[in-house]
Design an enzyme around this catalytic site. Structure first.
Site, short mmCIF file in Angstrom:
data_model
loop_
_atom_site.label_atom_id
_atom_site.label_comp_id
_atom_site.label_asym_id
_atom_site.label_seq_id
_atom_site.Cartn_x
_atom_site.Cartn_y
_atom_site.Cartn_z
N ASN A 187 0.85 -1.19 0.00
CA ASN A 187 0.00 0.00 0.00
C ASN A 187 0.89 1.25 0.00
OD1 ASN A 187 -2.83 1.13 0.39
ND2 ASN A 187 -1.69 2.21 1.98
N TYR A 212 0.56 9.87 4.78
CA TYR A 212 0.28 10.12 6.18
C TYR A 212 1.41 11.01 6.71
CZ TYR A 212 -1.70 5.48 5.03
OH TYR A 212 -2.32 4.40 4.41
N ARG A 213 1.02 12.14 7.29
CA ARG A 213 2.06 13.08 7.75
C ARG A 213 2.97 12.47 8.81
NH1 ARG A 213 -2.39 15.95 11.27
NH2 ARG A 213 -1.80 15.14 13.32
N ASP A 255 -4.24 21.79 10.42
CA ASP A 255 -4.72 20.81 9.44
C ASP A 255 -5.57 21.42 8.34
OD1 ASP A 255 -4.87 18.11 8.53
OD2 ASP A 255 -4.66 17.50 10.62
C1 LIG Z 1 -1.45 16.52 2.01
C2 LIG Z 1 -2.20 15.37 2.60
C3 LIG Z 1 -1.89 14.93 3.88
C4 LIG Z 1 -2.57 13.85 4.44
N1 LIG Z 1 -2.24 13.45 5.71
C5 LIG Z 1 -2.87 12.38 6.25
C6 LIG Z 1 -2.49 11.91 7.53
O1 LIG Z 1 -1.64 12.48 8.21
N2 LIG Z 1 -3.11 10.80 8.01
C7 LIG Z 1 -4.07 10.12 7.29
O2 LIG Z 1 -4.57 9.10 7.76
N3 LIG Z 1 -4.47 10.57 6.07
C8 LIG Z 1 -3.88 11.67 5.53
N4 LIG Z 1 -4.25 12.12 4.30
C9 LIG Z 1 -5.32 11.42 3.57
C10 LIG Z 1 -4.82 10.11 3.02
O3 LIG Z 1 -3.66 10.30 2.25
C11 LIG Z 1 -5.90 9.43 2.18
O4 LIG Z 1 -6.97 9.14 3.04
C12 LIG Z 1 -5.41 8.18 1.48
O5 LIG Z 1 -6.46 7.62 0.73
C13 LIG Z 1 -4.88 7.17 2.46
O6 LIG Z 1 -4.39 6.08 1.76
P1 LIG Z 1 -4.90 4.60 2.05
O7 LIG Z 1 -6.32 4.56 1.56
O8 LIG Z 1 -3.98 3.76 1.26
O9 LIG Z 1 -4.80 4.39 3.51
C14 LIG Z 1 -3.59 13.21 3.71
C15 LIG Z 1 -3.90 13.66 2.42
C16 LIG Z 1 -3.23 14.73 1.87
C17 LIG Z 1 -3.59 15.22 0.51
#
Ligand SMILES: Cc1cc2nc3c(=O)[nH]c(=O)nc-3n(C[C@H](O)[C@H](O)[C@H](O)COP(=O)(O)O)c2cc1C
Length: 533
Positions: free
Chosen positions: A176, A180-181, A329
């Protein structure tokens, strides 16, 4: 048009007049964020809403470093990033794939061959030499060498904000990539802010389950062998929302790799809410129309994008959590601090003079809003698979992805608007949608003025608002509990007698065609006379 890597993309941005190189010294602590915030909110005639992408070349405290920010920060750049004239082109390509019917005979099978061959082109390819390994640091490395930003004054520190976090499902082996920050705790450790509903968090729980099984933990009712309470809901327990008993966590490690600064299609894919079983490397291949090249890590058993600028290799300890945040955020508020896993870096590989790619989030409009808009367009045909009456959707930027979704539907039977709301709340990350407005197909959901007019005219609030309880985005500060609260759907469609509405529904006001064409024929002269050309 697709790009091999970040540098290729930066060159394309420059050719398209979409990049500004900034030689004025800028501090990664707050100053770059303030500049990027002003630019992303600008509306110059040259760049339109969102301003240009920015390449900072004189970073305070980091000689010879460069920081790229706002690369996705406008509709035009989002299209450029994905190599299309319109985001609907991607939706059309997805639709074409989904339209494939089972072949009826030999000729049909032959016709399908080019499509199958095309699909084959999208799978990632493993290579042995890689630009991301120009410099390999197994020791004597520090995250503080990179110009990592502090974005807002009350942030807990510096955060890596645009990382592609790569994990593997211990059960299926599927990889995957999620964004995630990562809060920088010190030279070699960061937070790992995968929210509990995200795919990497599930990989983490799977690793905990596996570790608990290996440790011979007794099975818990309904959870199968090895399902210790801590393993099943470690995250909920730590944010005070769980009724599960406290207990020691099984020990063990989960390997994690992070790529920073990839080609734009891959970075974009890290935010795409893909089903857990579909690897983002494959989606990136589909968007780029050529495979992502991967290379093996030095210290862990994962593959990373070969052309990335920076790779962090490491692991999280299964039994280690640490307070992460607060962080300014994309809701426009600071998300509250909470316990998250800790990422330990074991090795850093990078290009010579790596370019550090980042973003800031905060009050919209900002760069992430344009990424969200692209997701909205690309996902519409996929949503239509399960909600075929869906005509269009709009996630307004100020609704910050999860607070507001406006949908228009072709209504064919009573109660259908409520059926659509429930379908959306059961659809992957759309489960977080706090407020869904459902309108009839003749309402243009992209026109917020029209939506406001129609929705407010059409509803009897007590009758038409549907509340439900369920999972809530971790960033929501208003829900009764972290990650759990209520959601609202508004049925703003015309009400039918079969829905119990006995009164006549009035016609909308429109001028008749004859009068319109009469005025049309005089309009040029009239407009001149009125001075409203
Ligand atoms: C700039 C940016 C920062 C993000 N930071 C986070 C974060 O810190 N934690 C989180 O769970 N999702 C965060 N997201 C949202 C996830 O990237 C998004 O939900 C993504 O689909 C997660 O991938 P996954 O479905 O493979 O888990 C962020 C999105 C963006 C555009």
């Amino acid at each position: 048009m697709s790009y091999n890597d970040l540098r290729d993309w930066i060159a394309a941005l420059e050719r398209a007049g979409e990049l500004r190189k900034i030689r004025t010294e800028a501090d990664p602590i707050l100053e770059i964020a303030e500049i990027a915030d002003r630019v992303s909110k600008s509306r110059s005639s040259k760049y339109g809403p969102g301003g240009p992408a920015l390449l900072f070349q004189n970073i305070k405290g980091h000689p010879n470093s460069q920081v790229l920010i706002n690369q996705f920060g406008s509709e035009r750049r989002m299209r450029l990033a994905l190599g299309v004239d319109s985001l609907d082109e991607i939706a059309d390509r997805i639709r074409a794939f989904m339209d494939v019917k089972s072949p009826q005979g030999f000729l049909d099978k032959v016709k399908m061959l080019p499509m199958l061959a095309e699909m084959g082109k999208f799978f990632p390819k493993t290579v042995t030499t890689a630009a991301c390994k120009e410099v390999i640091r197994r020791d004597q490395f520090s995250l503080l060498d990179f110009p990592i930003l502090q974005c807002w004054p009350k942030d807990a520190g510096r955060f890596i904000t645009l990382p592609c976090v790569i994990t593997r499902d211990p059960k299926t082996g599927k990889r995957n990539v999620g964004m995630y920050r990562m809060q920088v705790f010190d030279e070699r450790t960061t937070g790992m802010h995968w929210q509990r509903q995200k795919v990497a968090a599930e990989h983490y729980r799977e690793s905990l389950r596996a570790a608990a099984t290996n440790a011979g933990a007794p099975p818990l009712p309904g959870l199968g062998k090895g399902g210790s309470s801590a393993a099943v809901d470690i995250m909920a327990r730590t944010s005070g929302g769980s009724i599960l008993p406290e207990g020691p966590l099984p020990t063990g490690k989960m390997e994690v790799a992070v790529a920073i600064g990839t080609d734009p299609a891959l970075t974009f894919c890290a935010i795409v809410p893909a089903p857990p079983d579909v690897e983002e490397f494959l989606i990136a291949g589909f968007l780029r129309q050529k495979p992502v090249e991967l290379v093996k890590c030095e210290t862990i058993d994962l593959e990373v994008p070969a052309d990335a600028e920076i790779i962090l290799e490491g692991y999280v300890n299964l039994d280690e959590l640490r307070m992460e945040g607060p962080f300014g955020d994309h809701t426009g508020f600071y998300s509250l601090d909470d316990l998250y896993p800790v990422f330990h870096v074991t090795c850093i590989t990078h290009r010579k003079d790596p370019i550090y790619a980042t973003t800031i989030v905060g009050k919209p409009p900002m760069e992430d809003g344009w990424m969200g808009k692209a997701v909205e367009r690309i996902f519409l045909p996929l949503m239509k698979l399960t909600i075929p009456e869906l005509v269009d959707i709009n996630l307004p930027l100020e609704g910050v992805f999860h607070n507001l979704m406006i949908v228009s539907i072709r209504k064919s039977y009573p109660g259908q608007a409520r059926k659509v709301m429930n379908a959306i709340w059961s659809l992957g990350q759309a489960m977080f949608t706090k407020c869904i407005l459902v309108v009839d197909e003749d309402v243009n959901v992209q026109d917020l003025g029209e939506v406001t007019l129609k929705v407010l005219n059409n509803i009897d609030p007590e009758r038409d608002i549907q509340f439900t309880l369920g999972p809530i985005d971790s960033l929501d500060h208003s829900s009764r509990l972290p990650n759990y609260g209520s959601k609202m759907g508004v049925d703003a469609t015309r009400k039918w007698s079969t829905e119990g509405f006995a009164r006549p529904w009035p016609d909308e006001i429109t001028m008749d065609a004859k009068t319109k064409s009469l005025v049309d024929s005089k309009w040029k002269a009239l407009a001149k006379e009125l001075g409203i050309e």
